[in-house]
Design an enzyme around this catalytic site. Structure first.
Site, PDB file in Angstrom:
ATOM      1  N   TRP A 131      31.119  49.608  40.678  1.00 22.02           N
ATOM      2  CA  TRP A 131      31.196  48.207  41.142  1.00 22.02           C
ATOM      3  C   TRP A 131      30.019  47.829  42.032  1.00 22.02           C
ATOM      4  O   TRP A 131      29.371  48.688  42.608  1.00 22.02           O
ATOM      5  CB  TRP A 131      32.533  47.865  41.774  1.00 22.02           C
ATOM      6  CG  TRP A 131      33.051  48.569  43.008  1.00 22.02           C
ATOM      7  CD1 TRP A 131      33.969  49.569  43.040  1.00 22.02           C
ATOM      8  CD2 TRP A 131      32.753  48.278  44.402  1.00 22.02           C
ATOM      9  NE1 TRP A 131      34.247  49.923  44.341  1.00 22.02           N
ATOM     10  CE2 TRP A 131      33.525  49.144  45.198  1.00 22.02           C
ATOM     11  CE3 TRP A 131      31.926  47.354  45.037  1.00 22.02           C
ATOM     12  CZ2 TRP A 131      33.491  49.140  46.603  1.00 22.02           C
ATOM     13  CZ3 TRP A 131      31.872  47.341  46.445  1.00 22.02           C
ATOM     14  CH2 TRP A 131      32.653  48.227  47.203  1.00 22.02           C
ATOM     15  N   SER A 132      29.750  46.538  42.112  1.00 23.16           N
ATOM     16  CA  SER A 132      28.596  45.987  42.857  1.00 23.16           C
ATOM     17  C   SER A 132      27.328  46.791  42.573  1.00 23.16           C
ATOM     18  O   SER A 132      26.644  47.248  43.504  1.00 23.16           O
ATOM     19  CB  SER A 132      28.890  45.929  44.361  1.00 23.16           C
ATOM     20  OG  SER A 132      29.898  44.975  44.612  1.00 23.16           O
ATOM     21  N   SER A 176      41.196  52.835  42.138  1.00 24.66           N
ATOM     22  CA  SER A 176      39.915  52.310  42.594  1.00 24.66           C
ATOM     23  C   SER A 176      39.720  52.791  44.026  1.00 24.66           C
ATOM     24  O   SER A 176      40.677  52.795  44.812  1.00 24.66           O
ATOM     25  CB  SER A 176      39.965  50.785  42.522  1.00 24.66           C
ATOM     26  OG  SER A 176      38.872  50.209  43.181  1.00 24.66           O
ATOM     27  N   ASN A 177      38.496  53.218  44.341  1.00 26.96           N
ATOM     28  CA  ASN A 177      38.158  53.676  45.698  1.00 26.96           C
ATOM     29  C   ASN A 177      39.054  54.820  46.174  1.00 26.96           C
ATOM     30  O   ASN A 177      39.462  54.849  47.334  1.00 26.96           O
ATOM     31  CB  ASN A 177      38.221  52.495  46.687  1.00 26.96           C
ATOM     32  CG  ASN A 177      37.335  51.343  46.263  1.00 26.96           C
ATOM     33  OD1 ASN A 177      36.153  51.533  46.006  1.00 26.96           O
ATOM     34  ND2 ASN A 177      37.903  50.143  46.149  1.00 26.96           N
ATOM     35  N   GLY A 206      23.294  42.284  49.804  1.00 27.48           N
ATOM     36  CA  GLY A 206      22.387  41.502  48.969  1.00 27.48           C
ATOM     37  C   GLY A 206      21.982  42.309  47.752  1.00 27.48           C
ATOM     38  O   GLY A 206      22.381  43.468  47.599  1.00 27.48           O
ATOM     39  N   TYR A 248      41.028  38.176  43.684  1.00 29.93           N
ATOM     40  CA  TYR A 248      39.735  37.500  43.526  1.00 29.93           C
ATOM     41  C   TYR A 248      39.926  35.983  43.566  1.00 29.93           C
ATOM     42  O   TYR A 248      40.691  35.427  42.777  1.00 29.93           O
ATOM     43  CB  TYR A 248      39.032  37.935  42.228  1.00 29.93           C
ATOM     44  CG  TYR A 248      38.550  39.380  42.246  1.00 29.93           C
ATOM     45  CD1 TYR A 248      38.396  40.081  43.448  1.00 29.93           C
ATOM     46  CD2 TYR A 248      38.227  40.038  41.072  1.00 29.93           C
ATOM     47  CE1 TYR A 248      37.947  41.394  43.469  1.00 29.93           C
ATOM     48  CE2 TYR A 248      37.780  41.359  41.082  1.00 29.93           C
ATOM     49  CZ  TYR A 248      37.646  42.020  42.283  1.00 29.93           C
ATOM     50  OH  TYR A 248      37.201  43.329  42.297  1.00 29.93           O
TER      51      TYR A 248
HETATM   52  N1  LIG Z   1      37.066  47.924  43.202  1.00 29.79           N
HETATM   53  C1  LIG Z   1      36.456  47.305  44.192  1.00 29.79           C
HETATM   54  O1  LIG Z   1      36.710  47.565  45.377  1.00 29.79           O
HETATM   55  C2  LIG Z   1      35.434  46.265  43.862  1.00 29.79           C
HETATM   56  C3  LIG Z   1      34.668  45.679  44.903  1.00 29.79           C
HETATM   57  C4  LIG Z   1      33.725  44.711  44.562  1.00 29.79           C
HETATM   58  C5  LIG Z   1      33.536  44.332  43.225  1.00 29.79           C
HETATM   59  N2  LIG Z   1      34.322  44.894  42.254  1.00 29.79           N
HETATM   60  C6  LIG Z   1      34.118  44.541  40.821  1.00 29.79           C
HETATM   61  O2  LIG Z   1      32.740  44.686  40.540  1.00 29.79           O
HETATM   62  C7  LIG Z   1      32.230  43.488  39.963  1.00 29.79           C
HETATM   63  C8  LIG Z   1      30.786  43.329  40.330  1.00 29.79           C
HETATM   64  O3  LIG Z   1      30.658  43.150  41.743  1.00 29.79           O
HETATM   65  P1  LIG Z   1      29.501  42.273  42.350  1.00 29.79           P
HETATM   66  O4  LIG Z   1      29.523  40.917  41.741  1.00 29.79           O
HETATM   67  O5  LIG Z   1      29.559  42.387  43.823  1.00 29.79           O
HETATM   68  O6  LIG Z   1      28.238  43.092  41.826  1.00 29.79           O
HETATM   69  P2  LIG Z   1      26.774  42.788  41.307  1.00 29.79           P
HETATM   70  O7  LIG Z   1      26.788  42.671  39.832  1.00 29.79           O
HETATM   71  O8  LIG Z   1      25.962  43.881  41.917  1.00 29.79           O
HETATM   72  O9  LIG Z   1      26.333  41.419  41.963  1.00 29.79           O
HETATM   73  C9  LIG Z   1      26.385  40.208  41.290  1.00 29.79           C
HETATM   74  C10 LIG Z   1      25.770  39.162  42.162  1.00 29.79           C
HETATM   75  O10 LIG Z   1      24.366  39.442  42.306  1.00 29.79           O
HETATM   76  C11 LIG Z   1      23.631  38.283  41.953  1.00 29.79           C
HETATM   77  N3  LIG Z   1      22.334  38.657  41.392  1.00 29.79           N
HETATM   78  C12 LIG Z   1      21.136  38.157  41.846  1.00 29.79           C
HETATM   79  N4  LIG Z   1      20.122  38.685  41.187  1.00 29.79           N
HETATM   80  C13 LIG Z   1      20.652  39.531  40.276  1.00 29.79           C
HETATM   81  C14 LIG Z   1      20.087  40.364  39.275  1.00 29.79           C
HETATM   82  N5  LIG Z   1      18.764  40.436  39.086  1.00 29.79           N
HETATM   83  N6  LIG Z   1      20.910  41.107  38.490  1.00 29.79           N
HETATM   84  C15 LIG Z   1      22.243  41.062  38.676  1.00 29.79           C
HETATM   85  N7  LIG Z   1      22.849  40.275  39.602  1.00 29.79           N
HETATM   86  C16 LIG Z   1      22.054  39.523  40.406  1.00 29.79           C
HETATM   87  C17 LIG Z   1      24.503  37.574  40.956  1.00 29.79           C
HETATM   88  O11 LIG Z   1      24.111  36.203  40.920  1.00 29.79           O
HETATM   89  P3  LIG Z   1      24.070  35.409  39.510  1.00 29.79           P
HETATM   90  O12 LIG Z   1      25.489  35.177  39.129  1.00 29.79           O
HETATM   91  O13 LIG Z   1      23.332  34.186  39.871  1.00 29.79           O
HETATM   92  O14 LIG Z   1      23.340  36.305  38.554  1.00 29.79           O
HETATM   93  C18 LIG Z   1      25.870  37.771  41.556  1.00 29.79           C
HETATM   94  O15 LIG Z   1      26.102  36.844  42.598  1.00 29.79           O
HETATM   95  C19 LIG Z   1      33.158  42.389  40.498  1.00 29.79           C
HETATM   96  O16 LIG Z   1      33.174  41.245  39.665  1.00 29.79           O
HETATM   97  C20 LIG Z   1      34.492  43.093  40.487  1.00 29.79           C
HETATM   98  O17 LIG Z   1      35.017  43.046  39.177  1.00 29.79           O
HETATM   99  C21 LIG Z   1      35.244  45.856  42.553  1.00 29.79           C
END
Ligand SMILES: NC(=O)c1ccc[n+]([C@@H]2O[C@H](COP(=O)([O-])OP(=O)(O)OC[C@H]3O[C@@H](n4cnc5c(N)ncnc54)[C@H](OP(=O)(O)O)[C@@H]3O)[C@@H](O)[C@H]2O)c1
Length: 303
Positions: A213-214, A146-147, A223, A50
């Site tokens: 995740w995500s 993971s995955n 998005g 990351y």
């Molecule tokens: N194992 C894997 O392959 C894998 C892959 C990807 C991610 N991950 C893990 O999963 C975690 C989360 O992933 P992610 O950040 O892509 O997921 P997410 O929580 O779905 O997305 C967060 C992003 O969405 C934005 N956002 C906008 N409106 C939102 C709302 N109403 N509620 C929540 N978020 C909003 C956030 O911006 P703001 O900060 O402005 O709120 C932030 O940029 C990562 O930090 C990582 O630890 C793991």
């Protein structure tokens, strides 16, 4: 914060994890950590890749500026991806990756280590040797993946001695393949396609925790669906449910995931208000009716 068992272990963990993948974009990383901990989130997810390592460095430095004690946190990291080049589960790479993460985080151990994305050339004996060394030295307490699909986990479990406690997989209201195929068994529609070897039921059967995740994204990082005009019906339903459960649409999107057995949610937001909303949502238990209503509002169909 609702807590739950971590896989088959006696370890209690938070239902909500804060992912640190975007902490390099945070205006104030120290405030992010403090807000999360105040809201009850003590579980943080990292990966060596990351921000090309910067996210772990930023987290480690920011944590030092707080009065939060390391022992009050659950720190997880992941390894095995060499971006743009290969997936590497060799013993040498796993050990080096953990050493690197610990150095950047300024910590002497990880509470959990996950293998980030499957290495087609993985040799389970090498992974077992790496895990043994990391467990014996006390550098890693728990191990997971993971995955990965059930066959990949079974292959690892032939040689790895430690229980594989968690599997991190993409899951959320707009990414439901993992449960669709179970609902559409024996049908020939799109929902019946099994993309992951039945990982959801496998995880329940084997007491493996799924970390979603995500959770607020649609597609692969296309998005956020919350407040997105592309999904009017879903957002109308999220607003309606938010009012009913005295939370926000983001809270509903979180509690919807946490209503599924065995699930943790990994939020990636760096927004202090959203961190609090998501933490509070762990206490909400949606009714079955409402859970299915949200599933349908996302465009899914039931056979
Ligand atoms: N194992 C894997 O392959 C894998 C892959 C990807 C991610 N991950 C893990 O999963 C975690 C989360 O992933 P992610 O950040 O892509 O997921 P997410 O929580 O779905 O997305 C967060 C992003 O969405 C934005 N956002 C906008 N409106 C939102 C709302 N109403 N509620 C929540 N978020 C909003 C956030 O911006 P703001 O900060 O402005 O709120 C932030 O940029 C990562 O930090 C990582 O630890 C793991």
């Amino acid at each position: 914060m609702r807590t739950m068992k971590f896989g088959p272990t006696d370890q209690n963990v938070d239902a909500v994890i804060l992912g640190a993948m975007r902490i390099n974009n945070a205006e104030n990383p120290q405030a992010v950590i403090e807000t999360a901990v105040d809201a009850g989130i003590t579980f943080f997810d990292h990966a060596d890749i990351y921000g090309a390592g910067n996210c772990e460095t930023i987290f480690g430095e920011a944590l030092k500026k707080t009065s939060i004690k390391r022992e009050d946190l659950f720190i997880q990291s992941k390894c095995g991806i060499v971006p743009g080049k290969l997936f590497d589960f060799s013993k040498e790479h796993i050990i080096e990756a953990v050493e690197g993460s610990l150095k950047r985080l300024q910590m002497d151990h990880l509470d959990a280590l996950l293998l980030h994305r499957p290495d087609a050339l993985m040799e389970p004996e090498e992974i077992a040797a790496a895990f043994d060394e990391l467990a014996t030295s006390g550098k890693v307490k728990h191990f997971g993946v993971s995955n990965q699909n059930p066959s990949q986990i079974d292959l690892l479990e032939k040689t790895v001695k430690q229980p594989l406690v968690a599997n991190q997989l993409q899951f959320g209201i707009m990414h439901t393949g993992m449960i669709d195929s179970g609902i559409h068994v024996n049908m020939t529609d799109d929902g019946s396609v099994d993309h992951d070897g039945g990982i959801y039921h496998y995880s329940r059967l084997h007491d493996m925790t799924i970390q979603a995740w995500s959770p607020y994204q649609y597609g692969f990082f296309e998005g956020v669906f919350i407040g997105n005009e592309k999904f009017p019906e879903l957002n109308k339903k999220l607003e309606e449910m938010a009012e009913k459960y005295n939370t926000t649409p983001t809270g509903i999107a979180s509690s919807w995931i946490l209503r599924v057995p065995n699930m943790q949610v990994i939020a990636g937001t760096m927004n202090l208000g959203r961190i609090k909303e998501i933490a509070a949502a762990s206490e909400i238990k949606m009714s079955k009716d409402d859970w299915y209503d949200v599933y349908l509002a996302a465009g899914n169909i039931l056979p």
